[in-house]
Design an enzyme around this catalytic site. Structure first.
Site, PDB file in Angstrom:
ATOM      1  N   CYS A   4     -44.709  18.222 -36.861  1.00 61.08           N
ATOM      2  CA  CYS A   4     -45.546  17.142 -36.293  1.00 61.08           C
ATOM      3  C   CYS A   4     -46.988  17.614 -36.159  1.00 61.08           C
ATOM      4  O   CYS A   4     -47.256  18.613 -35.484  1.00 61.08           O
ATOM      5  CB  CYS A   4     -44.983  16.710 -34.934  1.00 61.08           C
ATOM      6  SG  CYS A   4     -46.105  15.635 -34.030  1.00 61.08           S
ATOM      7  N   ASP A  30     -60.823  11.661 -32.503  1.00 60.69           N
ATOM      8  CA  ASP A  30     -60.163  11.234 -33.738  1.00 60.69           C
ATOM      9  C   ASP A  30     -61.007  11.685 -34.934  1.00 60.69           C
ATOM     10  O   ASP A  30     -62.226  11.584 -34.920  1.00 60.69           O
ATOM     11  CB  ASP A  30     -59.999   9.704 -33.751  1.00 60.69           C
ATOM     12  CG  ASP A  30     -59.004   9.235 -34.803  1.00 60.69           C
ATOM     13  OD1 ASP A  30     -57.931   8.740 -34.417  1.00 60.69           O
ATOM     14  OD2 ASP A  30     -59.295   9.380 -36.011  1.00 60.69           O
ATOM     15  N   ASN A  86     -50.400   2.267 -31.275  1.00 63.43           N
ATOM     16  CA  ASN A  86     -49.745   1.616 -32.403  1.00 63.43           C
ATOM     17  C   ASN A  86     -48.280   2.043 -32.454  1.00 63.43           C
ATOM     18  O   ASN A  86     -47.958   3.202 -32.167  1.00 63.43           O
ATOM     19  CB  ASN A  86     -50.439   2.003 -33.716  1.00 63.43           C
ATOM     20  CG  ASN A  86     -51.860   1.471 -33.792  1.00 63.43           C
ATOM     21  OD1 ASN A  86     -52.145   0.392 -33.282  1.00 63.43           O
ATOM     22  ND2 ASN A  86     -52.750   2.231 -34.400  1.00 63.43           N
ATOM     23  N   HIS A  99     -49.332   8.335 -29.117  1.00 63.24           N
ATOM     24  CA  HIS A  99     -50.722   8.651 -28.791  1.00 63.24           C
ATOM     25  C   HIS A  99     -51.437   7.356 -28.440  1.00 63.24           C
ATOM     26  O   HIS A  99     -51.049   6.272 -28.885  1.00 63.24           O
ATOM     27  CB  HIS A  99     -51.418   9.359 -29.952  1.00 63.24           C
ATOM     28  CG  HIS A  99     -51.299   8.642 -31.258  1.00 63.24           C
ATOM     29  ND1 HIS A  99     -50.162   8.717 -32.039  1.00 63.24           N
ATOM     30  CD2 HIS A  99     -52.154   7.815 -31.918  1.00 63.24           C
ATOM     31  CE1 HIS A  99     -50.326   7.977 -33.123  1.00 63.24           C
ATOM     32  NE2 HIS A  99     -51.517   7.401 -33.069  1.00 63.24           N
TER      33      HIS A  99
END
Ligand code: AMP
Length: 113
Positions: A4, A30, A86, A99
């Site tokens: 991950c 990000d 999301n 997240h």
């Protein structure tokens, strides 16, 4: 989870621009910002998505929002911001480690989809 990307970022195996960390949460910029400020807030526990939140693990959501409030203050987002998570294919989730996107630093649009 060993493969991950966010678990690797949390462990420092992949570099990130960290903005906040505590015992439960890690937050970083990000890599592909969608707003003037775009931070990812990630629980350290590997949970796939918001669809996997249960009575046993839901405390992490509160910890994420506590962190978000601190980060927003620190980054001067006093005019407001947006938090998005999301989920799955239709939600366009690309990283399968829950997240929360913290977006701000400018006027966001009303459109959310
Ligand atoms: P989502 O599409 O909701 O799963 O969001 C995943 C986010 O992770 C995207 O906004 C990506 O730009 C971001 N991302 C992917 N890899 C990295 C990385 N190595 N460092 C920072 N952000 C990343």
């Amino acid at each position: 989870m060993s493969d991950c990307i966010f678990c690797k970022i949390i462990k420092g195996e992949i570099p990130s621009k960290k903005v906040y960390e505590d015992d439960c949460v890690y937050a970083f910029h990000d890599i592909n910002p969608q707003a003037a400020v775009h931070i990812l807030i990630v629980p350290k526990t590997h949970i796939e998505s918001a669809a996997d939140i249960t009575a046993e693990n839901s405390m992490i959501v509160g910890r994420v929002f506590e962190a978000a409030a601190k980060i927003a203050k620190e980054l001067g987002l006093e005019n407001g911001f947006r938090i998005v998570t999301n989920v799955g294919k239709y939600g366009c989730q690309s990283v399968k480690h829950i997240h929360f996107h913290l977006l701000g630093g400018e006027q966001l649009t009303e459109k959310m989809s």
